[in-house]
Scaffold this motif. Structure first.
Motif, PDB file in Angstrom:
ATOM      1  N   ILE A  99       0.849  -1.186   0.000  1.00  0.00           N
ATOM      2  CA  ILE A  99       0.000   0.000   0.000  1.00  0.00           C
ATOM      3  C   ILE A  99       0.886   1.238   0.000  1.00  0.00           C
ATOM      4  N   VAL A 100       0.593   2.169  -0.903  1.00  0.00           N
ATOM      5  CA  VAL A 100       1.305   3.447  -0.966  1.00  0.00           C
ATOM      6  C   VAL A 100       0.289   4.535  -0.632  1.00  0.00           C
ATOM      7  N   GLY A 101       0.615   5.325   0.373  1.00  0.00           N
ATOM      8  CA  GLY A 101      -0.255   6.433   0.752  1.00  0.00           C
ATOM      9  C   GLY A 101       0.315   7.745   0.250  1.00  0.00           C
ATOM     10  N   VAL A 102      -0.532   8.540  -0.391  1.00  0.00           N
ATOM     11  CA  VAL A 102      -0.121   9.847  -0.900  1.00  0.00           C
ATOM     12  C   VAL A 102      -1.042  10.885  -0.271  1.00  0.00           C
ATOM     13  N   ALA A 103      -0.462  11.762   0.533  1.00  0.00           N
ATOM     14  CA  ALA A 103      -1.237  12.795   1.211  1.00  0.00           C
ATOM     15  C   ALA A 103      -0.835  14.167   0.691  1.00  0.00           C
ATOM     16  N   LYS A 104      -1.797  15.065   0.661  1.00  0.00           N
ATOM     17  CA  LYS A 104      -1.528  16.424   0.181  1.00  0.00           C
ATOM     18  C   LYS A 104      -1.063  17.345   1.297  1.00  0.00           C
ATOM     19  N   ASN A 105      -1.320  16.957   2.533  1.00  0.00           N
ATOM     20  CA  ASN A 105      -0.950  17.797   3.675  1.00  0.00           C
ATOM     21  C   ASN A 105      -0.049  17.027   4.622  1.00  0.00           C
ATOM     22  N   PRO A 106       0.892  17.731   5.259  1.00  0.00           N
ATOM     23  CA  PRO A 106       1.788  17.051   6.192  1.00  0.00           C
ATOM     24  C   PRO A 106       1.061  16.677   7.479  1.00  0.00           C
ATOM     25  N   TYR A 107       1.481  15.601   8.071  1.00  0.00           N
ATOM     26  CA  TYR A 107       0.999  15.164   9.370  1.00  0.00           C
ATOM     27  C   TYR A 107       2.192  15.331  10.297  1.00  0.00           C
ATOM     28  N   VAL A 108       2.154  16.304  11.157  1.00  0.00           N
ATOM     29  CA  VAL A 108       3.292  16.652  12.005  1.00  0.00           C
ATOM     30  C   VAL A 108       3.775  15.419  12.768  1.00  0.00           C
ATOM     31  N   GLY A 109       5.058  15.157  12.671  1.00  0.00           N
ATOM     32  CA  GLY A 109       5.654  14.023  13.353  1.00  0.00           C
ATOM     33  C   GLY A 109       5.633  12.739  12.542  1.00  0.00           C
ATOM     34  N   SER A 110       5.051  12.768  11.359  1.00  0.00           N
ATOM     35  CA  SER A 110       5.007  11.590  10.498  1.00  0.00           C
ATOM     36  C   SER A 110       6.374  11.350   9.878  1.00  0.00           C
ATOM     37  N   SER A 111       6.625  10.110   9.512  1.00  0.00           N
ATOM     38  CA  SER A 111       7.878   9.779   8.826  1.00  0.00           C
ATOM     39  C   SER A 111       7.682   9.745   7.315  1.00  0.00           C
ATOM     40  N   ALA A 112       6.708  10.482   6.818  1.00  0.00           N
ATOM     41  CA  ALA A 112       6.424  10.516   5.383  1.00  0.00           C
ATOM     42  C   ALA A 112       7.598  11.106   4.609  1.00  0.00           C
ATOM     43  N   VAL A 113       7.760  10.631   3.384  1.00  0.00           N
ATOM     44  CA  VAL A 113       8.787  11.141   2.489  1.00  0.00           C
ATOM     45  C   VAL A 113       8.156  12.233   1.622  1.00  0.00           C
ATOM     46  N   ALA A 114       8.782  13.399   1.609  1.00  0.00           N
ATOM     47  CA  ALA A 114       8.285  14.515   0.807  1.00  0.00           C
ATOM     48  C   ALA A 114       8.670  14.312  -0.655  1.00  0.00           C
ATOM     49  N   VAL A 115       7.697  14.502  -1.552  1.00  0.00           N
ATOM     50  CA  VAL A 115       7.929  14.365  -2.985  1.00  0.00           C
ATOM     51  C   VAL A 115       7.489  15.645  -3.675  1.00  0.00           C
ATOM     52  N   LEU A 116       8.425  16.294  -4.341  1.00  0.00           N
ATOM     53  CA  LEU A 116       8.109  17.476  -5.132  1.00  0.00           C
ATOM     54  C   LEU A 116       7.937  17.054  -6.584  1.00  0.00           C
ATOM     55  N   ARG A 117       6.848  17.509  -7.184  1.00  0.00           N
ATOM     56  CA  ARG A 117       6.576  17.179  -8.580  1.00  0.00           C
ATOM     57  C   ARG A 117       6.295  18.458  -9.335  1.00  0.00           C
ATOM     58  N   GLY A 118       6.621  18.430 -10.620  1.00  0.00           N
ATOM     59  CA  GLY A 118       6.373  19.597 -11.462  1.00  0.00           C
ATOM     60  C   GLY A 118       7.072  20.819 -10.903  1.00  0.00           C
ATOM     61  N   ARG A 119       6.407  21.940 -10.999  1.00  0.00           N
ATOM     62  CA  ARG A 119       6.978  23.187 -10.485  1.00  0.00           C
ATOM     63  C   ARG A 119       6.486  23.523  -9.085  1.00  0.00           C
ATOM     64  N   SER A 120       5.741  22.627  -8.512  1.00  0.00           N
ATOM     65  CA  SER A 120       5.160  22.898  -7.202  1.00  0.00           C
ATOM     66  C   SER A 120       6.242  22.992  -6.126  1.00  0.00           C
ATOM     67  N   ARG A 121       6.025  23.891  -5.205  1.00  0.00           N
ATOM     68  CA  ARG A 121       6.907  24.002  -4.038  1.00  0.00           C
ATOM     69  C   ARG A 121       6.289  23.313  -2.836  1.00  0.00           C
ATOM     70  N   ARG A 122       5.074  22.809  -3.034  1.00  0.00           N
ATOM     71  CA  ARG A 122       4.386  22.069  -1.971  1.00  0.00           C
ATOM     72  C   ARG A 122       4.521  20.575  -2.263  1.00  0.00           C
ATOM     73  N   PRO A 123       5.112  19.832  -1.358  1.00  0.00           N
ATOM     74  CA  PRO A 123       5.306  18.400  -1.619  1.00  0.00           C
ATOM     75  C   PRO A 123       4.044  17.581  -1.396  1.00  0.00           C
ATOM     76  N   LEU A 124       4.057  16.405  -1.951  1.00  0.00           N
ATOM     77  CA  LEU A 124       3.140  15.344  -1.577  1.00  0.00           C
ATOM     78  C   LEU A 124       3.857  14.568  -0.486  1.00  0.00           C
ATOM     79  N   TRP A 125       3.119  13.944   0.396  1.00  0.00           N
ATOM     80  CA  TRP A 125       3.697  13.201   1.518  1.00  0.00           C
ATOM     81  C   TRP A 125       3.387  11.726   1.324  1.00  0.00           C
ATOM     82  N   VAL A 126       4.449  10.908   1.170  1.00  0.00           N
ATOM     83  CA  VAL A 126       4.291   9.495   0.817  1.00  0.00           C
ATOM     84  C   VAL A 126       4.698   8.601   1.983  1.00  0.00           C
TER      85      VAL A 126
END
Length: 180
Positions: A99-126
């Motif tokens: 299972i791969v989870g992709v979140a649009k907002n950070p969850y403080v304290g999560s060990s999610a990996v930030a992914v930047l795509r395109g020209r966005s400066r806001r990451p997805l959290w995986v």
């Protein structure tokens, strides 16, 4: 086959769940898509989102008659408070489907990996289960599309937002069918 899942809720205790099915993370279009209308959806309980969404995803998965090698969800697999929706889904399938989870907002304290795509400066959290988080993040990063949200994840979201009435090629795209 890989499937990306999403759920949209209405104000009248219904939900529309959708999945787009594809072969490779670089694919621009799905092979198929499936929707399912769920009646009598559980109420949202803060911190217990999985109790609302998990039954919707399990119902939808039962309508997909091809073996899946991975599932992508809109949300977290794990977060700082422990198991997220994706972890419950992973357990429901006895750890047989990563299972791969992709979140649009950070969850403080999560060990999610930030992914930047395109020209966005806001990451997805995986986050992930059954696959290393860095590998899951790499796969999401290489998904088709020039924007922050990959093409097929955007398509799953759009499909979930449509009700099962009017599902067809013109309404939601190729090979969509309503299970509800």
């Amino acid at each position: 086959m890989i499937a990306a899942f999403d759920v949209h809720y209405t104000e009248d205790a219904k939900a529309s769940a959708a999945a787009v099915i594809f072969n490779d993370y670089g694919d621009a279009a799905p092979i198929a898509s499936v929707t399912h209308l769920i009646h009598d959806v559980a109420d949202y309980i803060p911190g217990k989102f999985y109790k609302r969404e998990l039954p919707c995803l399990l119902n939808l998965r039962r309508g997909i008659h091809v073996p899946l090698t991975e599932m992508i969800i809109d949300g977290y697999v794990m977060h700082r408070d422990g198991a997220g929706l994706g972890q419950y889904l992973y357990v429901a399938f006895d750890g047989q489907i990563p299972i791969v989870g992709v979140a649009k907002n950070p969850y403080v304290g999560s060990s999610a990996v930030a992914v930047l795509r395109g020209r966005s400066r806001r990451p997805l959290w995986v986050t992930s289960a059954g696959i290393a988080p860095t590998e899951a993040a790499s796969r999401i990063e290489r998904m088709h599309g020039p924007y922050r949200i990959p093409t097929l994840l955007r398509y799953a979201d759009q499909l979930a937002r449509k009700s099962c009435s009017g599902v067809g090629d013109d309404a939601v795209g190729p090979k969509a069918k309503c299970l509800g």
